[in-house]
Design an enzyme around this catalytic site. Sequence first.
Site, PDB file in Angstrom:
ATOM      1  N   CYS A 187       0.899  -1.311  -0.082  1.00  0.00           N
ATOM      2  CA  CYS A 187      -0.080   0.035   0.088  1.00  0.00           C
ATOM      3  C   CYS A 187       0.822   1.184   0.105  1.00  0.00           C
ATOM      4  O   CYS A 187       0.495   2.153  -0.593  1.00  0.00           O
ATOM      5  CB  CYS A 187      -0.827   0.011   1.108  1.00  0.00           C
ATOM      6  SG  CYS A 187      -0.062   0.083   2.805  1.00  0.00           S
ATOM      7  N   HIS A 225      -1.410   1.409   7.305  1.00  0.00           N
ATOM      8  CA  HIS A 225      -1.875   1.594   5.909  1.00  0.00           C
ATOM      9  C   HIS A 225      -1.899   2.529   5.288  1.00  0.00           C
ATOM     10  O   HIS A 225      -1.823   3.813   6.108  1.00  0.00           O
ATOM     11  CB  HIS A 225      -3.547   0.848   5.821  1.00  0.00           C
ATOM     12  CG  HIS A 225      -4.002   0.617   4.542  1.00  0.00           C
ATOM     13  ND1 HIS A 225      -3.521  -0.152   3.910  1.00  0.00           N
ATOM     14  CD2 HIS A 225      -5.227   1.180   3.901  1.00  0.00           C
ATOM     15  CE1 HIS A 225      -4.224  -0.257   2.706  1.00  0.00           C
ATOM     16  NE2 HIS A 225      -5.152   0.616   2.892  1.00  0.00           N
TER      17      HIS A 225
END
Length: 370
Positions: free
Chosen positions: A32, A311
Amino acid sequence: MGAAGSKLEKALGDQFPEGERYFGLENFGNTCYCNSVLQALYFCAPFREQLLEYYANSKNTGDAEENLLTCLADLFTQISSQKKKTGVIAPKRFVQRLKKQNELFRSYMHQDAHEFLNFLLNELVDILEKEAQAVKSEPETSSPPEKTANGPKHAQANGVSKEPLATWVHKNFQGILTNETRCLQCETVTARDETFFDLSLDIEQNSSITSCLKNFSSTETLNAEDKFFCDKCCSLQEAQKRMKIKKPPHILVIHLKRFKYIEQLGRYKKLSYRVVFPLELKLSNTVEDADIEYSLFAVVVHVGSGPNHGHYVSLVKSHNHWLFFDDENVEMIDESAVQTFFGSTQEYSSNTDHGYILFYESIGASNNKS
């Protein structure tokens, strides 16, 4: 992504920009950090255009050896040439090349998006410079490539006579900082230039990008053990030091220092401070040309309460629409939603989504506002 893709197309309807593509990127376990930065770079219009042009030219020569630049150009070309307007693409070749190139990104641990961006831009510059040097060393070269006026990214103080080439990566992202030191005894000002691809700013609670930039350029007094050796006085003297932006870049990348080493804890801690980043930014007090204005077109967001897990997602402005990219998923969001990523007013908050890397384009440069 089928349903989400059609939902996005439906949301944009007749306003879907001609020739534009909005594709999510597949996540390979922990990528990510890579996907969020790639989306920000894809929607950096001048960078994308020059990368696609590079790809078209290298295809014509037919002998381009695979490297991080060719893999990135191939990925951007894949996205821009899709028949569908929305969907998902797997950046497998790029990620494989990244891991092959740098062992830091081989593990499945949480990686830093800013470290990746730094590595990528410097790697692209190295490849372009080597290619330009190779062309230059061939017999019967055409006119010499354009040179930069300043030293390399890590300039040597003695001033190396050989100046680097100005690649299109430099032309988009490189700015020049001037480090000024004024001796308080003889008033002599010593100035040293250094180049940058992004500005890393210290942050404080309930602040703004403007105040962070002012702090970055604030005057610091050097005294006691920190005295400055003045060449004119030939001795250590008290002095005042400040950093100014001498030449602002076309694309201003601002990295907020959200991860701070706390000595008492013996580890890094994430600062969830609320830092307001405006959609339009005017550089003042930090730059010689105070009239320069920038427009925000992308934000890489860190989601999570700590530095070693979490994330990354990105917010992107394209043709006056704001989009939210979370790996494979792409959604349209309202402009007002950007404010939810400023940070938290309390130290512990349920909101852990904070702006981390900001991408501004100078108004007047070819930009995403069309």
